[in-house]
Scaffold this active site. Structure first.
Site, short mmCIF file in Angstrom:
data_model
loop_
_atom_site.label_atom_id
_atom_site.label_comp_id
_atom_site.label_asym_id
_atom_site.label_seq_id
_atom_site.Cartn_x
_atom_site.Cartn_y
_atom_site.Cartn_z
N TRP A 182 30.52 15.83 -21.44
CA TRP A 182 30.90 15.94 -20.68
C TRP A 182 30.82 15.12 -19.10
CZ3 TRP A 182 33.16 11.53 -22.13
CH2 TRP A 182 33.42 11.32 -24.54
N ASP A 241 38.05 17.32 -14.05
CA ASP A 241 37.82 16.32 -15.79
C ASP A 241 38.72 17.16 -16.06
OD1 ASP A 241 38.27 14.80 -17.50
OD2 ASP A 241 36.07 14.22 -17.99
N LYS A 290 44.28 13.37 -25.39
CA LYS A 290 43.93 15.38 -25.85
C LYS A 290 45.63 15.48 -25.81
CE LYS A 290 39.72 14.24 -25.97
NZ LYS A 290 38.90 13.07 -25.25
C1 LIG Z 1 37.92 12.64 -24.10
C2 LIG Z 1 37.41 12.73 -22.91
C3 LIG Z 1 36.78 11.95 -21.81
C4 LIG Z 1 37.01 10.24 -22.47
O1 LIG Z 1 38.00 9.75 -22.63
P1 LIG Z 1 38.21 8.66 -23.26
O2 LIG Z 1 39.72 7.97 -22.62
O3 LIG Z 1 37.55 8.04 -24.37
O4 LIG Z 1 37.67 7.18 -21.49
C5 LIG Z 1 36.36 12.59 -20.53
N1 LIG Z 1 36.18 13.43 -20.92
C6 LIG Z 1 36.62 14.72 -21.20
C7 LIG Z 1 36.28 16.33 -21.23
C8 LIG Z 1 37.11 14.52 -22.84
O5 LIG Z 1 37.42 15.56 -23.57
#
Ligand SMILES: *Cc1c(COP(=O)(O)O)cnc(C)c1O
Length: 360
Positions: free
Chosen positions: A102, A173, A197
């Site tokens: 990511w 993030d 999540k």
């Molecule tokens: C799931 C995830 C994303 C992407 O999320 P989307 O909503 O699909 O764009 C980005 N960073 C991390 C760490 C993630 O787990």
């Protein structure tokens, strides 16, 4: 009714109590005779709900008035673009800690908008995956921001130390670890998370933005990604993802009822410890992430003989243990055990794994 233990990395399972409330309220929300999905985001009722959700989120993470809390479209990846489009300066650059897929994906998107420089990457040492030591990296004092991902969902890597970037804003993030433990928000410039999540339905993103970092968007920044516009319109510059916001609000209340993020942390620690202990004690399963970087949210593991993968997944599913297949980029298995996963779910998985190993 059938309910499984769902180990999906995202969209992930939500607390059953939250889903039941949503179900109960679906057709007639607050006695209005219609769904929260069917009313104006400008209505008194919706605004009250939205404000309460923001307040609950602020309470949970102890977010003070120096920060905006924004409810945005476009999920986690939307923020890969929003961050540079709001924080980049002309001819500026950002620095990146690339600990997994990511944070690598973030660099790829962000370099469309300005220069990016990778400070360090995860590496494999004698078969063991290590994340960069963020305490020994050399941060520039002229970067627009430093970006990292404290929990790498795909790779099962978690960095618990917080980079000290001095006056340079730190951007994180936290898509897959938000609300899983307390966070010293004041150490960050921006924290963002896609919702699917630990927060609620996909599509929604929440950004915690230090107020002085809003209002600096590049001229070409799309209005719906502009932090200042979002803030000055209380995240309703355009129609927000109303149902997702409502559901997120229910999840925040649920986390509060559980005892807040410190309770979540203890609970998550227990679940992860149980699973890692089972993996480490076995001959069949292995996890190759250095112990100090093992994720408490996404536990990756491999079967020593990949020929057994298919049977493992099939038998797990037959026992109601769903979505254990690892990400296509890394293979193997992954059990995502976010806030909503009960200890019984992890215990059921461990029991199954031990049973499968006995028979293998
Ligand atoms: C799931 C995830 C994303 C992407 O999320 P989307 O909503 O699909 O764009 C980005 N960073 C991390 C760490 C993630 O787990």
């Amino acid at each position: 009714m059938k309910r499984v233990f769902n180990f999906c990395a995202g969209p992930a399972m939500l607390p059953p109590e939250v889903m039941e409330t949503a179900q109960r309220e679906l057709l007639d929300w607050q006695g209005l005779g219609c769904s929260v999905m069917e009313i104006s985001h400008r209505s008194t009722e919706f605004i009250a709900m939205a404000e309460q959700a923001e307040q609950d989120f602020r309470d949970l993470l102890g977010i003070n008035d120096d920060y905006h809390v924004l409810f945005l479209h476009g999920g986690g990846r939307g923020q890969f673009a929003a961050v540079p489009l709001n924080l980049a300066t002309q001819n500026g650059f950002s620095e990146h800690i690339v600990s997994g897929s990511w944070s690598r994906g973030a660099v790829k998107e962000m370099q469309k908008y300005h220069k990016t420089s990778v400070l360090a990457e995860s590496f494999i040492d004698q078969g063991v995956v290590n994340a960069p030591n963020v305490n020994t990296l050399c941060y520039s004092d002229t970067a627009d921001f430093v970006h990292y991902c404290p929990n790498e969902t795909v790779d099962g890597i978690e960095i618990s130390a917080i980079p000290d970037t001095g006056d340079v804003p730190l951007v994180a993030d936290m898509s897959s670890c938000i609300l899983s433990k307390p966070v010293p928000v004041e150490k960050f410039g921006v924290i963002y998370a896609g919702a699917q999540k630990n927060i609620g339905p996909s599509g929604l993103a929440i950004a915690i933005v230090r107020k002085d970092l809003a209002g600096r968007a590049l001229p070409q920044t799309p209005s719906i990604l502009d932090y200042q516009l979002a803030a000055s319109h209380d995240s309703m510059y355009n129609t927000p993802p109303t149902f997702a916001w409502y559901l997120a609000g229910l999840v925040f209340k649920w986390v509060k009822q559980q005892g807040g993020v410190a309770t979540m942390q203890a609970h998550n620690h227990k679940k992860a410890a149980l699973l890692y202990q089972a993996i480490d004690a076995s001959e069949l399963y292995q996890n190759n992430v250095a112990v100090e970087y093992r994720s408490r949210m996404n536990v990756t593991f491999q079967l020593r003989d990949p020929a057994l993968d298919a049977a493992f997944l099939k038998q797990a599913e037959a026992q109601g243990l769903m979505a254990l297949k690892g990400h296509r980029m890394v293979g193997g298995m992954r059990a995502s055990i976010y806030n909503a996963m009960p200890l019984e779910g992890v215990q059921a998985l461990v029991n199954f794994m031990q049973e499968f190993e006995r028979k293998a």
